[in-house]
Design an enzyme around this catalytic site. Structure first.
Site, PDB file in Angstrom:
ATOM      1  N   ASN A  88      14.521   4.084  -1.004  1.00 54.08           N
ATOM      2  CA  ASN A  88      13.190   4.282  -1.589  1.00 54.08           C
ATOM      3  C   ASN A  88      12.096   3.998  -0.562  1.00 54.08           C
ATOM      4  O   ASN A  88      11.099   4.729  -0.464  1.00 54.08           O
ATOM      5  CB  ASN A  88      13.006   3.367  -2.799  1.00 54.08           C
ATOM      6  CG  ASN A  88      13.770   3.835  -4.023  1.00 54.08           C
ATOM      7  OD1 ASN A  88      14.270   4.957  -4.067  1.00 54.08           O
ATOM      8  ND2 ASN A  88      13.864   2.980  -5.022  1.00 54.08           N
ATOM      9  N   ARG A 420      15.702  21.738  -7.704  1.00 54.73           N
ATOM     10  CA  ARG A 420      16.713  21.063  -6.887  1.00 54.73           C
ATOM     11  C   ARG A 420      18.085  21.344  -7.484  1.00 54.73           C
ATOM     12  O   ARG A 420      18.245  21.356  -8.703  1.00 54.73           O
ATOM     13  CB  ARG A 420      16.503  19.545  -6.853  1.00 54.73           C
ATOM     14  CG  ARG A 420      15.174  19.073  -6.306  1.00 54.73           C
ATOM     15  CD  ARG A 420      15.159  17.547  -6.192  1.00 54.73           C
ATOM     16  NE  ARG A 420      13.815  17.027  -6.073  1.00 54.73           N
ATOM     17  CZ  ARG A 420      13.125  16.943  -4.933  1.00 54.73           C
ATOM     18  NH1 ARG A 420      13.681  17.390  -3.820  1.00 54.73           N
ATOM     19  NH2 ARG A 420      11.909  16.441  -4.904  1.00 54.73           N
ATOM     20  N   ARG A 450      10.340  18.787  -2.024  1.00 52.52           N
ATOM     21  CA  ARG A 450      10.360  17.876  -0.880  1.00 52.52           C
ATOM     22  C   ARG A 450      11.760  17.350  -0.572  1.00 52.52           C
ATOM     23  O   ARG A 450      12.466  16.863  -1.445  1.00 52.52           O
ATOM     24  CB  ARG A 450       9.425  16.686  -1.143  1.00 52.52           C
ATOM     25  CG  ARG A 450       9.242  15.743   0.042  1.00 52.52           C
ATOM     26  CD  ARG A 450       8.505  16.441   1.171  1.00 52.52           C
ATOM     27  NE  ARG A 450       7.212  16.909   0.754  1.00 52.52           N
ATOM     28  CZ  ARG A 450       6.111  16.155   0.754  1.00 52.52           C
ATOM     29  NH1 ARG A 450       6.156  14.908   1.138  1.00 52.52           N
ATOM     30  NH2 ARG A 450       4.972  16.675   0.375  1.00 52.52           N
ATOM     31  N   HIS A 480       7.839  23.480 -11.018  1.00 56.12           N
ATOM     32  CA  HIS A 480       8.599  22.276 -11.341  1.00 56.12           C
ATOM     33  C   HIS A 480       9.277  22.365 -12.704  1.00 56.12           C
ATOM     34  O   HIS A 480      10.047  21.499 -13.079  1.00 56.12           O
ATOM     35  CB  HIS A 480       7.656  21.063 -11.291  1.00 56.12           C
ATOM     36  CG  HIS A 480       8.355  19.743 -11.324  1.00 56.12           C
ATOM     37  ND1 HIS A 480       8.238  18.860 -12.389  1.00 56.12           N
ATOM     38  CD2 HIS A 480       9.192  19.147 -10.442  1.00 56.12           C
ATOM     39  CE1 HIS A 480       8.956  17.787 -12.147  1.00 56.12           C
ATOM     40  NE2 HIS A 480       9.546  17.927 -10.979  1.00 56.12           N
ATOM     41  N   TYR A 513      21.064  10.603 -13.577  1.00 55.04           N
ATOM     42  CA  TYR A 513      19.700  10.656 -14.084  1.00 55.04           C
ATOM     43  C   TYR A 513      19.721  10.857 -15.592  1.00 55.04           C
ATOM     44  O   TYR A 513      20.476  11.666 -16.107  1.00 55.04           O
ATOM     45  CB  TYR A 513      18.930  11.816 -13.461  1.00 55.04           C
ATOM     46  CG  TYR A 513      18.563  11.670 -12.007  1.00 55.04           C
ATOM     47  CD1 TYR A 513      19.185  10.727 -11.192  1.00 55.04           C
ATOM     48  CD2 TYR A 513      17.598  12.486 -11.433  1.00 55.04           C
ATOM     49  CE1 TYR A 513      18.849  10.613  -9.862  1.00 55.04           C
ATOM     50  CE2 TYR A 513      17.259  12.381 -10.096  1.00 55.04           C
ATOM     51  CZ  TYR A 513      17.893  11.435  -9.314  1.00 55.04           C
ATOM     52  OH  TYR A 513      17.569  11.322  -7.993  1.00 55.04           O
ATOM     53  N   ARG A 609       8.607   4.643 -15.854  1.00 60.29           N
ATOM     54  CA  ARG A 609       9.600   4.083 -14.943  1.00 60.29           C
ATOM     55  C   ARG A 609       8.986   3.568 -13.650  1.00 60.29           C
ATOM     56  O   ARG A 609       9.296   2.489 -13.180  1.00 60.29           O
ATOM     57  CB  ARG A 609      10.648   5.146 -14.594  1.00 60.29           C
ATOM     58  CG  ARG A 609      11.788   4.612 -13.727  1.00 60.29           C
ATOM     59  CD  ARG A 609      12.612   5.746 -13.137  1.00 60.29           C
ATOM     60  NE  ARG A 609      11.951   6.355 -11.994  1.00 60.29           N
ATOM     61  CZ  ARG A 609      11.973   7.639 -11.707  1.00 60.29           C
ATOM     62  NH1 ARG A 609      12.587   8.484 -12.513  1.00 60.29           N
ATOM     63  NH2 ARG A 609      11.352   8.115 -10.642  1.00 60.29           N
ATOM     64  N   HIS A 637      14.533   9.485 -16.278  1.00 58.31           N
ATOM     65  CA  HIS A 637      13.892  10.660 -15.693  1.00 58.31           C
ATOM     66  C   HIS A 637      13.259  11.588 -16.727  1.00 58.31           C
ATOM     67  O   HIS A 637      12.461  12.455 -16.377  1.00 58.31           O
ATOM     68  CB  HIS A 637      14.932  11.432 -14.864  1.00 58.31           C
ATOM     69  CG  HIS A 637      14.362  12.492 -13.987  1.00 58.31           C
ATOM     70  ND1 HIS A 637      14.471  13.835 -14.260  1.00 58.31           N
ATOM     71  CD2 HIS A 637      13.673  12.410 -12.816  1.00 58.31           C
ATOM     72  CE1 HIS A 637      13.890  14.535 -13.313  1.00 58.31           C
ATOM     73  NE2 HIS A 637      13.395  13.703 -12.415  1.00 58.31           N
TER      74      HIS A 637
END
Length: 739
Positions: A88, A420, A450, A480, A513, A609, A637
């Site tokens: 992270n 992704r 990213r 997204h 997730y 979160r 998530h």
């Protein structure tokens, strides 16, 4: 009470009824103007109204570190959390520190919404990061490694190995390391070498025998070899030795005839923020490929070095890497502990990990399999159903949906957004098979995801070669949203089936997730999704929608209207309630509106979160707002939004957080959940989050987080464990709320 609605306790049955839908005017085309965020529209600014984004993110990472420090967690899980903390931080430096430095280089003087300059933010960040580094290294070296040794796992220095094991380590060096390492000298004929992002290297100080002539050389620690090797000669125990330690101790093999003065590890982190604007690109694919090449040579935003490195070598590195002292981090011992996640995979230590979780087949799909239902489309036709990953299997639901669509001869077209996915994604292979069989297949590939740009480019090229219609979306906006639509011909009539999710179409992260996804054949939603794809692949700037909230055109105002409705209800003396679950809460205008709702008497619970810029529980401003954060085994998530809505109880799920980028700079989707049984499940889920006494943190008005306390005599309530138990029990009924 903390539950969503204390009087509700229904069965998540697949009933035919649909409770009162979300208000009809929410998100309709009357709000056709694109909404832009401007600080001028904010009545309140400054640290008394907003938390700093970067410091709030660091508080999130402190909560992750608390998992590693938790003695009730299995040992290898704790070690894995150390790796997550470090990973992270790597991303934080690449993105957030890189972004702040770019602002400074650009001469940005405007204060953040919390009243800080970029320079002030960097100064405060460094102070907290240094504190965090000391904390996680103390936890790892002083607590976790000794506990690992008690379990028979030792990480031993090369020089402390007994002769037999040392010979094994030397043999590994000679056969597996020495042939692939290339030492790079620096002199008149050899310029200072390029240092790649997040790579570990040895800075070697050399001396010519009989002279005072000093030389520098660099050895890169191979990234295609493990961080530690397990020595087979050890009996009844696990003995590990670090590859970098082996290389350091065998360093003379590379520099025959030279005197080794010192050899110390260092590691660089490069910015991922280059400031490109895809609106200016003639070819988006070419622009992203160029950016990936440029990113390799981007500014170094952090230099980590061995504290024992000689001072002249430290200065030599700083000068040649163009690094200032404020970007230097010195530490004793191993560098780059993100790799310690490799320890988690050690064989034969299952007792030091959580019991393996195997996602369950969704009860609706299990029932239909028992009834020999021919395909998943017939299941969806009988009524909407919702999956909750990783509790429900991704493979037997979302992946199955795409794979069946690819092989079904009645399916004419498949369209999907891809933000992704994995490098070996079965969904992508299914879409390619579908195209090769003559189906119309269109995939919107987001090239600007990213750190996944290279993978997405590879998939885009493979898909195109297979005959898939590939597009890259809209200039200036990231795509997204998580959408799949299948068009199927049934008795001469075209029927559309839709999946809308909160998470990516990624089979691996779906195991880790927490995400929601709904399958539906609702004609209005299917029509909206078709229109979204028309927007993404064609020209439809004035597209409107019947049910979906779509950003950036309609979502902001749709959310605003729902909050305003709760304000009006509260002012009229009626019950008003908001519960919002998301990854990050950053958008200043939405936060300001939540403050107004709190002042009006609306009871608000935010389940966030990560980053939260809202300040809860502040007298006269946010007394009716509480902020919770769930950190645990799975990464929370999903995005789920609840509004009491005058008793209609509106639920929405989708891809968007309440952040400026999601509301104004991305194509995002929120869909209403209208079936009573699905509302029951979301109500149950949100109640768990609000009453958790094991994984939940509560934010104080000063921005600090405290663990939710378990009252004396109260049973442990762990959200993740309760949901695992629930799906494994094969129960259809929703358990009663604990309160």
């Amino acid at each position: 009470m903390n539950s969503v609605n204390e009087n509700k306790n229904k069965q998540p049955a697949r009933d035919k009824s649909v409770s009162n839908p979300a208000p009809k005017d929410i998100g309709k085309q009357k709000h056709s103007e694109t909404v832009h965020t401007s600080n001028d529209e904010l009545a309140k600014k400054g640290p008394e109204y907003f938390m700093n984004y970067e410091l709030s993110w660091l508080k999130f990472n402190w909560r992750v570190l608390a998992q590693a420090e938790d003695p009730d967690m299995p040992l290898l899980e704790r070690i894995k959390f150390i790796g997550i903390v470090c990973s992270n931080l790597d991303e934080f430096f690449q993105k957030r520190i890189g972004g702040l430095k770019r602002q400074i280089h650009a001469g940005v003087t405007e204060l953040s919404v919390d009243g800080r300059t970029p320079e002030q933010q960097l100064k405060e960040i460094r102070k907290d990061v240094l504190k965090m580094i000391r904390a996680y290294r103390r936890c790892y070296f002083d607590k976790l490694i000794p506990l690992l040794e008690k379990e028979g796992v030792e990480i031993v220095l090369f020089n402390e190995l007994p002769d037999k094991l040392r010979r094994e380590a030397v043999d590994y060096f000679e056969s597996q390391l020495y042939p692939i390492i290339t030492p790079l000298a620096v002199d008149e004929a050899h310029p200072f070498p390029f240092i790649s992002n997040k790579s570990r290297s040895l800075a070697v100080k050399l001396k010519s025998p009989g002279t005072n002539e000093i030389h520098f050389a660099r050895i890169k620690i191979p990234t295609n070899r493990p961080r530690w090797i397990r020595l087979k000669g050890a009996k009844n125990r696990v003995v590990l030795v670090s590859v970098s330690d082996i290389i350091t101790q065998m360093i003379e093999r590379f520099f025959s005839g030279m005197e080794i003065v010192s050899a110390n590890l260092f590691r660089v982190t490069r910015s991922a923020e280059l400031g490109r604007h895809d609106e200016e690109a003639d070819d988006l694919l070419e622009m992203i490929e160029d950016e990936l090449r440029e990113r390799r040579f981007a500014e170094i935003v952090r230099l980590e070095i061995d504290k024992d490195m000689p001072q002249d070598m430290k200065q030599y590195l700083m000068d040649n890497l163009n690094v200032k002292k404020k970007d230097l981090i010195e530490m004793s011992g191993p560098i780059g502990l993100a790799d310690c996640t490799q320890l988690y995979d050690l064989d034969g230590l299952n007792h030091l990990r959580f019991d393996k979780w195997v996602p369950a087949l969704h009860p609706v799909l299990r029932h239909e399999m028992e009834q020999d239902a021919p395909n998943i489309f017939d299941v969806i036709e009988k009524g909407d159903f919702m999956v909750h990953h990783p509790y429900h299997s991704f493979e037997t639901s979302t992946q199955r949906f795409v794979e069946e669509a690819a092989s079904d001869p009645d399916v004419l077209a498949i369209k999907q957004t891809m933000y992704r996915t994995s490098s070996d994604s079965p969904l992508m292979h299914a879409l390619m098979r579908a195209a090769e069989e003559g189906k119309q297949v269109a995939v919107l590939v987001e090239l600007k995801a990213r750190f996944d740009e290279e993978r997405n480019i590879t998939w885009a090229q493979k898909l195109e070669k297979a005959g898939v219609h590939v597009s890259y979306g809209i200039a200036g906006l990231k795509i997204h949203s998580k959408l799949t639509i299948v068009v199927r011909e049934q008795q001469g009539v075209l029927q559309r089936y839709v999946h809308i999710g909160t998470g990516n179409y990624h089979p691996h992260t779906a195991q880790l997730y927490e995400d929601l996804g709904i399958f539906t054949s609702d004609k209005n939603i299917a029509s909206d999704v078709t229109d979204v794809f028309n927007l993404l692949t064609g020209y439809a700037p004035n597209q409107s929608y019947k049910k979906l909230l779509v950003a950036p055109r309609y979502m902001r105002n749709g959310i605003k209207e729902m909050i305003v409705r709760e304000i009006k209800e509260a002012k009229a003396g009626r019950k008003a309630r908001i519960i919002a679950k998301m990854n990050s809460l950053e958008d200043p205008r939405t936060i300001q509106l939540l403050y107004k709702a709190s002042e009006a008497g609306v009871k608000i619970d935010m389940i966030v979160r990560g980053v939260c810029r809202l300040i809860p529980g502040k007298k006269g401003m946010s007394e009716n707002i509480r902020v919770h954060s769930i950190i645990g085994r799975f990464l929370e998530h999903s995005r789920c939004y609840y509004f009491y809505s005058g008793g209609q109880e509106a639920f929405w799920i989708g891809s968007a957080d309440w952040m400026h980028r999601n509301l104004d700079a991305r194509v995002e989707i929120l869909t209403p959940i209208e079936r009573a049984g699905l509302k029951d499940y979301l109500r149950f889920m949100l109640s768990l989050y609000l009453t958790d006494n094991r994984q939940r943190w509560v934010m104080r008005p000063d921005g600090e987080y405290l663990r939710a306390e378990r009252k004396k005599g109260e049973e442990t309530r762990s959200t993740h464990q309760i949901l695992m138990n629930h799906v494994k029990s094969n129960q259809t009924p929703i358990p009663k709320s604990s309160n």
